[in-house]
Design an enzyme around this catalytic site. Structure first.
Site, PDB file in Angstrom:
ATOM      1  N   SER A 228       0.856  -1.189   0.000  1.00  0.00           N
ATOM      2  CA  SER A 228       0.000   0.000   0.000  1.00  0.00           C
ATOM      3  C   SER A 228       0.890   1.237   0.000  1.00  0.00           C
ATOM      4  CB  SER A 228      -0.846   0.003   1.286  1.00  0.00           C
ATOM      5  OG  SER A 228      -1.523   1.230   1.443  1.00  0.00           O
TER       6      SER A 228
ATOM      7  N   TYR B  16      -1.483  -0.878  10.774  1.00  0.00           N
ATOM      8  CA  TYR B  16      -1.636  -1.116   9.331  1.00  0.00           C
ATOM      9  C   TYR B  16      -0.338  -0.733   8.616  1.00  0.00           C
ATOM     10  CZ  TYR B  16      -3.740  -1.118   4.653  1.00  0.00           C
ATOM     11  OH  TYR B  16      -4.031  -1.375   3.324  1.00  0.00           O
TER      12      TYR B  16
HETATM   13  N1  LIG Z   1      -8.787  -0.467  -0.925  1.00  0.00           N
HETATM   14  C1  LIG Z   1      -7.735   0.307  -0.766  1.00  0.00           C
HETATM   15  O1  LIG Z   1      -7.826   1.546  -0.724  1.00  0.00           O
HETATM   16  C2  LIG Z   1      -6.369  -0.318  -0.656  1.00  0.00           C
HETATM   17  C3  LIG Z   1      -5.242   0.525  -0.762  1.00  0.00           C
HETATM   18  C4  LIG Z   1      -3.983  -0.021  -0.632  1.00  0.00           C
HETATM   19  C5  LIG Z   1      -3.834  -1.365  -0.408  1.00  0.00           C
HETATM   20  N2  LIG Z   1      -4.930  -2.174  -0.302  1.00  0.00           N
HETATM   21  C6  LIG Z   1      -4.718  -3.596  -0.023  1.00  0.00           C
HETATM   22  O2  LIG Z   1      -5.363  -4.347  -1.014  1.00  0.00           O
HETATM   23  C7  LIG Z   1      -5.642  -5.644  -0.507  1.00  0.00           C
HETATM   24  C8  LIG Z   1      -7.055  -6.048  -0.891  1.00  0.00           C
HETATM   25  O3  LIG Z   1      -7.971  -5.216  -0.250  1.00  0.00           O
HETATM   26  P1  LIG Z   1      -9.308  -4.668  -0.929  1.00  0.00           P
HETATM   27  O4  LIG Z   1      -9.209  -3.207  -0.899  1.00  0.00           O
HETATM   28  O5  LIG Z   1      -9.571  -5.366  -2.198  1.00  0.00           O
HETATM   29  O6  LIG Z   1     -10.374  -5.049   0.195  1.00  0.00           O
HETATM   30  P2  LIG Z   1     -11.508  -6.177   0.326  1.00  0.00           P
HETATM   31  O7  LIG Z   1     -12.480  -6.052  -0.783  1.00  0.00           O
HETATM   32  O8  LIG Z   1     -12.005  -6.080   1.734  1.00  0.00           O
HETATM   33  O9  LIG Z   1     -10.710  -7.535   0.124  1.00  0.00           O
HETATM   34  C9  LIG Z   1     -10.072  -8.224   1.163  1.00  0.00           C
HETATM   35  C10 LIG Z   1      -9.994  -9.682   0.764  1.00  0.00           C
HETATM   36  O10 LIG Z   1      -9.272 -10.393   1.766  1.00  0.00           O
HETATM   37  C11 LIG Z   1      -9.964 -11.608   2.029  1.00  0.00           C
HETATM   38  N3  LIG Z   1      -9.669 -12.116   3.363  1.00  0.00           N
HETATM   39  C12 LIG Z   1      -9.902 -11.498   4.547  1.00  0.00           C
HETATM   40  N4  LIG Z   1      -9.528 -12.292   5.567  1.00  0.00           N
HETATM   41  C13 LIG Z   1      -9.052 -13.436   4.995  1.00  0.00           C
HETATM   42  C14 LIG Z   1      -8.523 -14.646   5.521  1.00  0.00           C
HETATM   43  N5  LIG Z   1      -8.369 -14.827   6.850  1.00  0.00           N
HETATM   44  N6  LIG Z   1      -8.144 -15.614   4.661  1.00  0.00           N
HETATM   45  C15 LIG Z   1      -8.297 -15.446   3.323  1.00  0.00           C
HETATM   46  N7  LIG Z   1      -8.771 -14.324   2.774  1.00  0.00           N
HETATM   47  C16 LIG Z   1      -9.140 -13.332   3.597  1.00  0.00           C
HETATM   48  C17 LIG Z   1     -11.419 -11.239   1.888  1.00  0.00           C
HETATM   49  O11 LIG Z   1     -12.200 -12.393   1.593  1.00  0.00           O
HETATM   50  P3  LIG Z   1     -13.075 -13.260   2.636  1.00  0.00           P
HETATM   51  O12 LIG Z   1     -13.688 -12.306   3.606  1.00  0.00           O
HETATM   52  O13 LIG Z   1     -14.053 -13.935   1.727  1.00  0.00           O
HETATM   53  O14 LIG Z   1     -12.118 -14.233   3.254  1.00  0.00           O
HETATM   54  C18 LIG Z   1     -11.364 -10.330   0.668  1.00  0.00           C
HETATM   55  O15 LIG Z   1     -11.419 -11.108  -0.508  1.00  0.00           O
HETATM   56  C19 LIG Z   1      -5.369  -5.572   0.997  1.00  0.00           C
HETATM   57  O16 LIG Z   1      -4.118  -6.164   1.286  1.00  0.00           O
HETATM   58  C20 LIG Z   1      -5.322  -4.082   1.275  1.00  0.00           C
HETATM   59  O17 LIG Z   1      -4.524  -3.770   2.394  1.00  0.00           O
HETATM   60  C21 LIG Z   1      -6.181  -1.670  -0.440  1.00  0.00           C
END
Ligand SMILES: NC(=O)c1ccc[n+]([C@@H]2O[C@H](COP(=O)([O-])OP(=O)(O)OC[C@H]3O[C@@H](n4cnc5c(N)ncnc54)[C@H](OP(=O)(O)O)[C@@H]3O)[C@@H](O)[C@H]2O)c1
Length: 254
Positions: free
Chosen positions: A149, A162
């Protein structure tokens, strides 16, 4: 549909929503067979059916990656069913923001166990398979893509743990990059800014709305924008490694 990843197998964690879902779709569109890893069965099955309906191949693996034995089983099942492992996208993560002096310890533990522990569990199990794929046709190169991130580059208030996890992902990725470079296992850290996903849903009451208001003051990225970057990284020629990719919304001035 491109054929750049034809004959390869990718595993994507957190494939049930957001960036992971879009990345799995993008890799499948380039011809990779895709193992879909997360905990929500309906979401994974829906995506798997969509990928197969478009002529691709998908394997649904209900997995809690914080559990080392489940993570290892997901990797081994991928290789058993799809034959190999060329690309891992370590994407599953949680962002539980809020003032440190009010934070439940449990939130810190959840971020450590998923953002770092889950990534390490999958990576540890995957490395031997990735190194094998890096030595084999059709590409003679393999990819480990870790979703970090902007928070892995710049620390901010209300995000201490985080930030700790994402700085960790960036550091781990750079060390692994150096270690595996000569064996053609490319390692990339992808560092998105604000992306419109479910990530903020898990933030505790009282902090969630203020966070959404702050992040919502700009036009955020779509998950597909980050998925495009991931697909670009893993479709480069064997000699080209993008090791660190920062991708912010144009309007993000922090
Ligand atoms: N959105 C942003 O602004 C942003 C910015 C920078 C970085 N990121 C990073 O991008 C990545 C994806 O996030 P996102 O924004 O796409 O959010 P999201 O839609 O909430 O996706 C998170 C994913 O992680 C999975 N997950 C959670 N706990 C888990 C577990 N114990 N085992 C396996 N899977 C698990 C969830 O699926 P289940 O609940 O079905 O398990 C979901 O598919 C993260 O690492 C986040 O830190 C996001």
């Amino acid at each position: 549909m491109s054929e750049a990843l034809h004959g390869t197998v990718a595993l994507v964690t957190g494939a049930s929503s957001g960036i992971g879902e879009a990345a799995a779709r993008a890799l499948a569109a380039h011809g990779a067979a895709v193992a879909l890893v997360a905990r929500r069965k309906d979401r994974l099955e829906h995506l798997g059916a969509e990928i197969e309906g478009n002529g691709g191949r998908a394997l649904v693996l209900l997995t809690d990656v914080t559990d080392a034995s489940q993570a290892r089983a997901a990797v081994e099942q991928t290789v058993a069913d799809l034959g190999r492992l060329d690309i891992v996208v370590n994407n599953a993560g949680v962002m539980l923001l809020g003032p440190a002096d009010e934070a439940p310890l449990d939130e810190w533990e959840r971020m450590l166990s998923l953002n770092l522990g889950g990534l390490l569990n999958i990576t540890h199990a995957a490395i031997p398979h990735l190194l094998r794929a890096a030595d084999a046709a059709p590409r003679r190169v393999a990819d480990l893509v870790n979703v970090s991130s902007v928070a892995g580059r710049v620390a901010r208030p209300n995000a201490a743990v985080y930030d700790l996890t994402k700085f960790g992902v960036s550091g781990f990725s750079e060390s692994a990059r150096q270690e595996f470079a000569r064996r053609h296992l490319r390692v990339a850290a992808v560092e998105p800014g604000v992306v419109l996903t479910e990530l903020t849903d898990h933030i505790r009451d009282g902090v969630r709305e203020a966070t959404r208001e702050r992040l919502g003051s700009i036009e955020g990225l779509e998950s597909e924008d980050v998925a495009d970057a991931i697909a670009y990284i893993v479709t480069r020629p064997r000699r080209v490694a993008l090791n660190e990719v920062v991708i912010r919304p144009t309007e993000q001035d922090w």
